[in-house]
Scaffold this motif. Structure first.
Motif, PDB file in Angstrom:
ATOM      1  N   GLN A   1      19.770  39.583   2.915  1.00  0.00           N
ATOM      2  CA  GLN A   1      20.830  38.541   1.229  1.00  0.00           C
ATOM      3  C   GLN A   1      22.445  38.264   1.209  1.00  0.00           C
ATOM      4  OE1 GLN A   1      19.460  42.631  -0.681  1.00  0.00           O
ATOM      5  NE2 GLN A   1      18.574  41.211  -2.575  1.00  0.00           N
TER       6      GLN A   1
ATOM      7  N   CYS B   1      16.024  42.335  -8.767  1.00  0.00           N
ATOM      8  CA  CYS B   1      16.525  42.100  -7.027  1.00  0.00           C
ATOM      9  C   CYS B   1      17.831  41.711  -7.498  1.00  0.00           C
ATOM     10  CB  CYS B   1      15.923  41.014  -6.198  1.00  0.00           C
ATOM     11  SG  CYS B   1      16.383  40.697  -4.384  1.00  0.00           S
ATOM     12  N   LEU B   2      18.649  41.775  -6.397  1.00  0.00           N
ATOM     13  CA  LEU B   2      20.405  40.936  -6.633  1.00  0.00           C
ATOM     14  C   LEU B   2      19.522  39.448  -6.063  1.00  0.00           C
ATOM     15  CD1 LEU B   2      22.653  43.340  -5.094  1.00  0.00           C
ATOM     16  CD2 LEU B   2      22.101  43.318  -7.642  1.00  0.00           C
TER      17      LEU B   2
ATOM     18  N   HIS C   1      11.418  48.159  -1.278  1.00  0.00           N
ATOM     19  CA  HIS C   1      11.887  46.737  -1.476  1.00  0.00           C
ATOM     20  C   HIS C   1      12.904  46.232  -0.188  1.00  0.00           C
ATOM     21  CE1 HIS C   1      13.782  44.278  -5.024  1.00  0.00           C
ATOM     22  NE2 HIS C   1      14.880  43.971  -3.916  1.00  0.00           N
TER      23      HIS C   1
ATOM     24  N   HIS D   1      12.492  43.062   2.777  1.00  0.00           N
ATOM     25  CA  HIS D   1      13.302  41.562   2.309  1.00  0.00           C
ATOM     26  C   HIS D   1      13.426  41.124   4.353  1.00  0.00           C
ATOM     27  CE1 HIS D   1      15.609  40.550  -1.295  1.00  0.00           C
ATOM     28  NE2 HIS D   1      15.180  42.110  -1.638  1.00  0.00           N
TER      29      HIS D   1
ATOM     30  N   GLU E   1      17.006  48.296  -6.779  1.00  0.00           N
ATOM     31  CA  GLU E   1      17.650  47.094  -6.442  1.00  0.00           C
ATOM     32  C   GLU E   1      19.084  45.725  -7.607  1.00  0.00           C
ATOM     33  OE1 GLU E   1      18.896  43.084  -3.830  1.00  0.00           O
ATOM     34  OE2 GLU E   1      16.807  44.246  -3.011  1.00  0.00           O
TER      35      GLU E   1
HETATM   36 NI    NI Z   1      16.402  42.577  -3.615  1.00  0.00          NI
END
Ligand code: NI
Length: 177
Positions: free
Chosen positions: A51, A99-100, A141, A145, A177
């Protein structure tokens, strides 16, 4: 250092991240510190290295009375490198996630109810835990990623995927998240 978080659509989020080969290095500690700064700044419950554009199998997570997750049980602050997840039963439960990398949205996502996860911390010390519920959800989660999977790809019922303000007009959105 707070790093920019990539958003869904950035091709770097679709990669299968690489295993970390060396522990307790300045580079790995610096990566973890940046991830912690970034997660704290954005009030997240977890963050994965991809991310912030780093193609390595590193996730962090932890929840301690985060006001964004008033109903969530506490999850110990954890750095997890090269994780391996195993479901411990066929039981699945559904809950809201965010999610960010998918800001402003929430989706209703099925996850294994009970999992075992193993891996290492940044110093190479072994981690081996059996967890349930929200803790299990956050780990699934974040580790998704590392395989290029974002939670919207797990949504089954798209009437339960959308913008926070529309889904929860009175406020009170949950989610990992
Ligand atoms: Ni996420």
């Amino acid at each position: 250092m707070i790093r920019p978080v990539l958003r869904m659509g950035d091709p770097r989020l679709w990669r299968k991240a690489k295993e970390v080969a060396s522990f307790a290095t300045p580079e790995l500690h610096a990566l973890v510190a940046d991830m912690q700064d970034t997660m704290r700044h954005l009030d997240g419950a977890g963050l994965a290295a991809p991310q912030i554009g780093v193609d390595l199998r590193v996730v962090i997570f932890g929840v301690d009375g985060n006001p964004r997750y008033p109903d969530a049980e506490a999850v110990p602050p954890t750095v997890l490198v090269n994780p391996v997840l195993t479901p411990l039963s066929a039981a699945v439960e559904e809950a809201w996630e965010g999610c960010l990398s998918v800001p402003g949205l929430r989706g209703w996502v099925p996850r294994w109810s009970e999992i075992r996860y193993t891996g290492f911390d940044a110093f190479g010390r072994r981690i081996d835990r059996r967890v349930t519920g929200f803790h299990a959800r956050v780990v699934q989660h974040e580790c998704d990623h590392l395989d290029g999977i974002l939670y919207p790809m797990r949504v089954v019922d798209f009437t339960r995927f959308g913008f926070v303000e529309e889904l929860f007009p009175g406020g009170g959105a949950g989610g990992a998240e």
